[in-house]
Design an enzyme around this catalytic site. Structure first.
Site, mmCIF file in Angstrom:
data_model
loop_
_atom_site.group_PDB
_atom_site.id
_atom_site.type_symbol
_atom_site.label_atom_id
_atom_site.label_comp_id
_atom_site.label_asym_id
_atom_site.label_seq_id
_atom_site.Cartn_x
_atom_site.Cartn_y
_atom_site.Cartn_z
ATOM 1 N N HIS A 152 -14.893 32.169 -7.868
ATOM 2 C CA HIS A 152 -16.125 31.113 -7.965
ATOM 3 C C HIS A 152 -15.540 29.804 -8.722
ATOM 4 O O HIS A 152 -16.361 29.101 -9.427
ATOM 5 C CB HIS A 152 -17.354 31.476 -8.591
ATOM 6 C CG HIS A 152 -17.818 32.875 -7.973
ATOM 7 N ND1 HIS A 152 -18.561 32.885 -6.942
ATOM 8 C CD2 HIS A 152 -17.601 34.275 -8.350
ATOM 9 C CE1 HIS A 152 -18.760 34.283 -6.849
ATOM 10 N NE2 HIS A 152 -18.264 35.085 -7.420
ATOM 11 N N SER A 273 1.597 5.218 -8.122
ATOM 12 C CA SER A 273 0.714 4.533 -7.789
ATOM 13 C C SER A 273 1.166 3.255 -7.495
ATOM 14 O O SER A 273 1.828 2.861 -8.673
ATOM 15 C CB SER A 273 -0.657 4.609 -8.451
ATOM 16 O OG SER A 273 -1.261 3.516 -8.479
ATOM 17 N N LYS A 279 0.209 7.186 -13.246
ATOM 18 C CA LYS A 279 -0.024 7.928 -12.094
ATOM 19 C C LYS A 279 1.279 8.801 -11.587
ATOM 20 O O LYS A 279 2.036 8.379 -11.525
ATOM 21 C CB LYS A 279 -0.829 7.408 -10.865
ATOM 22 C CG LYS A 279 -2.245 7.008 -11.253
ATOM 23 C CD LYS A 279 -2.987 8.035 -11.349
ATOM 24 C CE LYS A 279 -3.818 8.216 -9.734
ATOM 25 N NZ LYS A 279 -4.429 9.318 -9.497
ATOM 26 N N GLU A 286 -1.071 17.436 -0.890
ATOM 27 C CA GLU A 286 -2.382 16.918 -0.390
ATOM 28 C C GLU A 286 -2.009 16.520 1.069
ATOM 29 O O GLU A 286 -2.865 16.991 2.023
ATOM 30 C CB GLU A 286 -2.777 15.525 -1.026
ATOM 31 C CG GLU A 286 -3.341 15.768 -2.187
ATOM 32 C CD GLU A 286 -3.443 14.211 -2.883
ATOM 33 O OE1 GLU A 286 -4.718 14.122 -3.692
ATOM 34 O OE2 GLU A 286 -2.620 13.319 -2.958
#
Ligand code: ARG
Length: 453
Positions: A152, A273, A279, A286
């Site tokens: 969970h 970025s 970043k 992804e």
């Protein structure tokens, strides 16, 4: 090719709409491979003389050479890869007009696609095996590294990072079996089924099957030209595989956040970025997750195509390839980039354990300790649950409690309880078959190596 029956040429707009050359050209080598098998059989059975058969085979090899040398440009006006090659063959070698004896594009396209898919799946199989090896290597590197295990998305129990990698080994190993199943279901030769009903000519389907390395000819000519189950089997394999990758990526993306921060991705596999200088983004993970939908979509695309089709061949089936290429190409790229990335993932064990020690992930260990002292598990669960509630109220971690504090809540607690209360002990003591204990993980690695061999 069919101008005998027609009075008008095909309209240009219809030619554009019906051609499949842009999609099926990539199978040219397999089309020629199938034609060579076919023409050798025609020679052996006496439907052509051996000399004719050899001349046509030589012509086919010339076409192949022209394609490799970039000397032959196919034309969409000839509809597809099959007609382009036959037409070029006949220009080079007029006997090429005999090649299509006892053959239809319906059995030809099924044969060609099976050959192409077989080749790609064999490569995928090698690449997927490399991924499995990478996971075992990771497991070996990280046997003794402890991370929080989650259910969970809540800290549950400490686990070995090696055990985590091996969980994916199980999943991807099942994918390998599904891949083998897809290879198995394409392993019969459609050639000789003709348009749908076979041929009046005495062809030898066993022989063409053997030449192309299929186990046998297909048994029913109607089914043969209608069947795309072998593609569905591939799509199902690819969809489950990508679903596995997608879930794995979610873990790594999450653990790579500043909030979790216990895995480190190599710079080479991340991107920055354009605006925010600080970043370092996990774009490979992804994108892998993002491509999953396309692959699952391709499975549904083919299922929807097939669901309304009557026996046997229908032109709808020409639409079976776009999604097939898409999923073949995507899975291959994903397997390769993920194999490379995974071997470079590092774990920051200090941060991983720091997260654990504040939590109460050893609560089950305490309950099981009490079981060994004769307390019924339900009773133990209640006692430890109450203690956890008290600790939360008083902002205390388990390892901050003194033995007398333990005893206030749990009278059965002894010195030996304090000794088992560390994440490392917790992992070490989970020593049942398949569990996360270090000894078990090492055994699993050994077994995995044996299986992979
Ligand atoms: N280009 C077609 C395909 O990919 C070949 C078969 C055509 N057959 C036909 N009866 N028109 O399916």
């Amino acid at each position: 090719m069919w101008h005998g029956r027609f009075k008008q040429d095909t309209a240009k707009i219809v030619q554009d709409f019906t051609q499949s050359l842009d999609i099926d050209w990539r199978m040219y080598e397999c089309d020629i491979q199938g034609s060579i098998a076919h023409v050798r059989m025609l020679g052996k059975t006496g439907l052509l003389t051996l000399e004719e058969s050899e001349k046509i085979e030589t012509g086919l090899n010339k076409v192949l050479q022209e394609i490799h040398e970039g000397k032959f440009t196919p034309s969409e006006s000839l509809e597809d890869v099959h007609m382009n090659i036959e037409s070029r063959l006949t220009q080079i070698e007029p006997l090429g007009a005999k090649l299509h004896t006892a053959r239809s594009r319906n059995d030809q396209v099924a044969t060609t696609t099976r050959l192409y898919l077989r080749e790609r799946l064999r490569t995928l199989r090698v690449e997927l095996s490399e991924l499995l090896k990478a996971l075992i290597d990771n497991a070996e590197r990280h046997v003794n590294v402890i991370i929080p295990g989650y259910t969970h998305m809540q800290q549950a129990q400490p686990i070995s990072m090696g055990h985590y990698w091996l969980s994916w080994l199980e999943a991807f190993n099942r994918d390998l079996k599904r891949l083998d199943n897809a290879l198995d279901s394409l392993n019969e030769s459609p050639l000789g089924a003709g348009a749908l009903a076979g041929s009046t000519l005495p062809i030898d389907r066993e022989l063409t099957a053997k030449i192309m390395g299929f186990s046998s000819p297909t048994r029913n000519s109607l089914d043969t030209v209608a069947n795309r189950d072998y593609m569905l089997d591939f799509h199902y394999f690819a969809s489950v595989l990508m679903t596995h990758f997608s879930r794995l990526c979610t873990d790594l993306i999450t653990w790579n956040t500043q909030e979790f921060a216990f895995i480190i991705l190599p710079d080479e596999f991340c991107t920055g970025s354009s605006m925010m200088p600080q970043k370092k983004n996990p774009d490979v993970l992804e994108l892998t997750r993002g491509k999953t939908g396309q692959v699952v979509g391709n499975l549904f695309d083919l299922l929807m195509n097939l669901k309304g089709l009557p026996m046997t061949y229908n032109r709808d089936l020409q639409e079976d390839k776009r999604g097939l290429w898409s999923s073949l190409d995507t899975t291959e790229r994903v397997i390769n980039v993920m194999s490379a990335l995974l071997t470079r993932v590092e774990v920051d064990e200090v941060k991983a354990i720091a997260g654990l020690e504040k939590g109460y992930s050893l609560a089950t260990d305490v309950a099981e300790y009490l079981v060994m002292k004769g307390v019924p598990f339900r009773e133990a669960h209640l006692q430890v649950g109450k203690l956890v509630g008290w600790c939360i109220e008083n902002n205390l971690a388990f390892d901050e409690l003194t033995l007398s504090q333990w005893r206030e809540h749990i009278p059965e607690a002894d010195e030996d309880l304090l000794r088992i209360l560390s994440p490392r002990e917790s992992v070490r003591r989970r020593n049942v078959f398949g569990a996360t204990g270090f000894e078990q993980v090492k055994r699993q690695i050994n077994d995995a190596r044996k299986i992979l061999q």
